[in-house]
Design an enzyme around this catalytic site. Structure first.
Site, PDB file in Angstrom:
ATOM      1  N   HIS A 165      65.856 -21.386  57.527  1.00  0.00           N
ATOM      2  CA  HIS A 165      67.293 -21.676  57.800  1.00  0.00           C
ATOM      3  C   HIS A 165      68.069 -20.468  58.587  1.00  0.00           C
ATOM      4  O   HIS A 165      69.230 -20.479  58.452  1.00  0.00           O
ATOM      5  CB  HIS A 165      67.903 -21.997  56.522  1.00  0.00           C
ATOM      6  CG  HIS A 165      67.198 -23.078  55.713  1.00  0.00           C
ATOM      7  ND1 HIS A 165      66.523 -22.818  54.950  1.00  0.00           N
ATOM      8  CD2 HIS A 165      67.002 -24.396  55.927  1.00  0.00           C
ATOM      9  CE1 HIS A 165      65.757 -23.957  54.372  1.00  0.00           C
ATOM     10  NE2 HIS A 165      66.122 -24.927  55.072  1.00  0.00           N
TER      11      HIS A 165
HETATM   12  S1  FES Z   1      66.970 -19.216  54.958  1.00  0.00           S
HETATM   13 FE1  FES Z   1      66.635 -20.949  53.665  1.00  0.00          FE
HETATM   14  S2  FES Z   1      64.527 -20.492  52.630  1.00  0.00           S
HETATM   15 FE2  FES Z   1      65.274 -18.545  53.846  1.00  0.00          FE
END
Ligand code: FES
Length: 175
Positions: A140
């Site tokens: 993410h």
């Molecule tokens: S940014 Fe979501 S698991 Fe690393």
């Protein structure tokens, strides 16, 4: 009289049984440390024993990944520039304020040792990637700096530092 005679053996029997039970528990408790020391359990060793890591082959600017307790551990030999970058950041700019000095061992400031599990949802970040040249999480987009501190993205906290100690200048024990 009859009542008293029949009750006595019962009470005595109970005491014998109770004493025997305590003795048995004591024997188990005494035996356990010896059993434990004589038979180190292989799965316990694999799951939790400390590991020694030789740092000599890790050149400046390189990072390696080892496993401890089933977790990826990044060990980064930071360049002078990377250390300076980490230390130049005001704590007020950090979502999870920690000094770089508090995350490394004094006298071994170039070595960063962190658990490579993103504090957002547990993906494994990639070393030397992202805008801060530390770690980039592809899941993410969380970005960590050269001290493993969260700088941008949904992760709420810095990459944790595992317990470790320097055995020599080029060897550490993790765990
Ligand atoms: S940014 Fe979501 S698991 Fe690393």
């Amino acid at each position: 009289m009859t009542t008293s005679t029949s009750a006595e053996p019962t009470r005595r029997d109970f005491l014998y049984v109770a004493t025997g039970a305590v003795a048995a528990v004591g024997a188990v408790a005494t035996a356990w440390p010896f059993i434990s020391q004589m038979n180190p359990d292989a799965s316990t060793v694999a799951a939790g024993a400390p590991i020694d890591v030789d740092l000599a082959p890790v050149a400046e600017g390189q990072a390696i990944k080892v496993f401890w307790r089933g977790k990826p551990i990044y060990i980064m030999n930071r360049s002078k520039k990377e250390v300076e970058e980490a230390r130049a950041v005001p704590l007020s700019q950090l979502p999870d304020p920690q000094t770089d000095q508090s995350r490394v061992k004094e006298g071994h400031d170039q070595w960063l040792v962190v658990i490579g599990i993103c504090t957002h949802l547990g993906c494994i970040p990639i070393a030397h990637q992202g805008d801060y040249d530390g770690f980039f999480c592809p899941c993410h987009g969380s970005q960590y700096d050269t001290s493993g501190r969260i700088r941008r993205g949904p992760a709420p906290a810095n990459l944790p530092v595992p317990p470790y100690a320097f055995l020599t200048d080029t060897k550490i024990k993790i765990g």
